[in-house]
Structures are given as structure tokens and as C-alpha cells.
Write an enzyme that holds these catalytic residues in place. Sequence first.
Site, mmCIF file in Angstrom:
data_model
loop_
_atom_site.group_PDB
_atom_site.id
_atom_site.type_symbol
_atom_site.label_atom_id
_atom_site.label_comp_id
_atom_site.label_asym_id
_atom_site.label_seq_id
_atom_site.Cartn_x
_atom_site.Cartn_y
_atom_site.Cartn_z
ATOM 1 N N HIS A 1 0.908 -1.200 0.003
ATOM 2 C CA HIS A 1 0.038 -0.052 -0.154
ATOM 3 C C HIS A 1 0.884 1.070 0.010
ATOM 4 O O HIS A 1 2.095 0.909 -0.237
ATOM 5 C CB HIS A 1 -0.872 0.071 1.195
ATOM 6 N N GLY A 2 0.249 2.302 0.229
ATOM 7 C CA GLY A 2 1.194 3.553 0.205
ATOM 8 C C GLY A 2 2.513 3.534 0.923
ATOM 9 O O GLY A 2 3.496 4.056 0.358
#
Length: 157
Positions: free
Chosen positions: A17-18
Site C-alpha cells: 500500500h502507500g
Amino acid sequence: MEKPNILLGRIDNRLVHGQVGVSWTNYLGANLIIVADDEVAQNEIQQEIMEMVAMTSSADIRFFSIQDTIDLIWNAAPEQKIFIITKTPKEMRALIDNNVPIEQVNVGNMHFSEGKRQISQKVFVDDEDMENLHAMQEKGVRVYIQEIPGKLEEALK
């Protein structure tokens, strides 16, 4: 056979994810993310989503089952700077127990579920999780909790 250049192992039940695909990958200088997860290795939709995140850091990404990671890691090229991610301590321990040379394990996010207790702001564990984390430590692996680069690490208790 040259030892693969594994920069860090991370346990994060969200996988890429980020924070992982951008912050950690750039911070480490990784050019290859390996997602070691039996389910994701078979799920093209999840792979496509994680590939989009990895593209923002210019790192390549591969999706392997736990066994494929064990079997293939020693084929890594010397120029590959590898960041390995698993969902759970059990999966990371399986890699370490099977000669994947991971020297550091960062515990990032392990969400709450029934039967789990909180040991840091974003890490919830049960007895099996703690057994696996401590088993990695007993093998000489540095295991610590850290959500994002720059934030202070927490020792595993």
C-alpha cells in the site's frame, strides 16, 4: 551462490500500500518488492492493485507463494535490492526457517481481530504471532515495530 541482497522483511497484513510501496521502498532504496503470500500469488486483481502502487516508487514487484520464495530467492541477481513482505509472522518465520537470509523484520500493521491483543498502536497479536516473532529473534533476526520511516522504532516485547 551469492547471498541475495535482502534489505528488509516486513510484516504488514495490507501487504503493498502507500506506506510500503512508496515510503519504505524509497527509504530503503529497494528496486524489487517481493510479496510472499500464497493467496496473492494466485490473485491477479490484487496483484494489479499492488503493481500500481509499486510503479510510483519505480521498483519492480513479484508475487510468489511462500514455497516459491524459498525456492527462488537464491537466484536473485546481485544488483537486486530486495524488500520482502508477508501478511503474518507465521509466513515470515517460514521464510527464515527455510534459509531465506532475512536479517531484519519490521512489524508494521497487524490489524485487530478476535482473540488478538494490542502491543503497539497498529499491531495486534495472539499467542501464535508472538511465538513466531520470538522464534525469529531466537535465530538472531532483529525484529522491531515501526509504522513508517522516521518514526521511532519500538522493541518487540
